[in-house]
Design a protein around this motif. Structure first.
Motif, PDB file in Angstrom:
ATOM      1  N   GLY A 155      10.668  23.520  32.488  1.00  0.00           N
ATOM      2  CA  GLY A 155      11.735  24.427  32.291  1.00  0.00           C
ATOM      3  C   GLY A 155      11.547  25.494  31.381  1.00  0.00           C
ATOM      4  N   LEU A 158      13.875  30.824  33.172  1.00  0.00           N
ATOM      5  CA  LEU A 158      14.769  31.074  34.156  1.00  0.00           C
ATOM      6  C   LEU A 158      14.345  32.067  35.379  1.00  0.00           C
ATOM      7  N   GLY A 161      17.353  31.977  39.352  1.00  0.00           N
ATOM      8  CA  GLY A 161      18.506  30.756  39.232  1.00  0.00           C
ATOM      9  C   GLY A 161      17.927  29.266  39.162  1.00  0.00           C
ATOM     10  N   ALA A 162      16.816  29.248  38.937  1.00  0.00           N
ATOM     11  CA  ALA A 162      16.175  27.969  38.459  1.00  0.00           C
ATOM     12  C   ALA A 162      15.077  27.879  37.635  1.00  0.00           C
ATOM     13  N   TYR A 163      15.084  26.622  36.642  1.00  0.00           N
ATOM     14  CA  TYR A 163      14.337  26.761  35.496  1.00  0.00           C
ATOM     15  C   TYR A 163      12.889  26.212  35.948  1.00  0.00           C
ATOM     16  N   VAL A 164      11.880  27.033  35.615  1.00  0.00           N
ATOM     17  CA  VAL A 164      10.464  26.789  36.230  1.00  0.00           C
ATOM     18  C   VAL A 164       9.614  26.581  35.159  1.00  0.00           C
TER      19      VAL A 164
END
Length: 179
Positions: A155, A158, A161-164
């Motif tokens: 995570g 960002l 919209g998603a933690y990568v």
């Protein structure tokens, strides 16, 4: 400036400068480019001009521009992560390429130039970077140039919209021997 015969045709590698701000702002406005960085979308030309001006100083800090046909198609840099004397041997490395410059040897040319600067002029022993875990092309580039995976950072950033997740990578060079 570099006109290395190993570089792709019509490619000039040189220190980035403030008047590259327009090209850099355009480069970083491409969603496929900024999605692979921690840069925010829609940064203005003025913002990039200020940032490029701040980076143009002597020392280990180096920001290269890859110019093709009069237009900047890539940026690559070495940055000291901290002013601590205990980390003088370390720099962070970052590279960004325009979509149309990817897969054409531009990244390899920029990496060779950065590594030459790190090894022959800056005395750096450890180069560090982070790369999104799903960016296989960039990971292959880094591995070709001696970077090794050191860990997975869950995570980390960002994106859309998603933690990568990101992969922490580093290249270690033994201290040069004295003559």
């Amino acid at each position: 400036m570099s006109t290395d015969p190993e570089n792709p045709p019509n490619l000039l590698l040189r220190r980035a400068r403030a008047d590259d701000a327009r090209d850099v702002a355009a480069l970083m406005s491409d969603p496929s480019v900024y999605a692979q960085t921690l840069q925010m979308p829609h940064a203005s030309e003025a913002w990039w001009r200020e940032r490029l001006t701040a980076m143009d100083k002597p020392g280990v800090e180096l920001q290269l521009a890859a110019e093709r046909d009069g237009r900047v198609v890539g940026l690559a840099g070495l940055h000291q992560p901290t002013p601590s004397p205990r980390r003088r041997h370390v720099a962070g490395l970052g590279i960004t390429l325009a979509r149309e410059a990817q897969g054409q040897g531009v990244g390899d040319a920029m990496m060779r130039a950065l590594l030459q600067h790190a090894d022959e002029w800056a005395g750096l022993l450890r180069l560090e970077l982070t790369v999104y875990a799903d960016n296989a092309r960039a990971i292959r580039l880094y591995e070709r140039h001696g970077f090794e995976r050191e860990g997975l950072m869950r995570g980390y950033g960002l994106r859309g919209g998603a933690y990568v997740d990101c992969v922490a990578m580093a290249r270690w060079r033994d201290a040069p021997s004295h003559p």
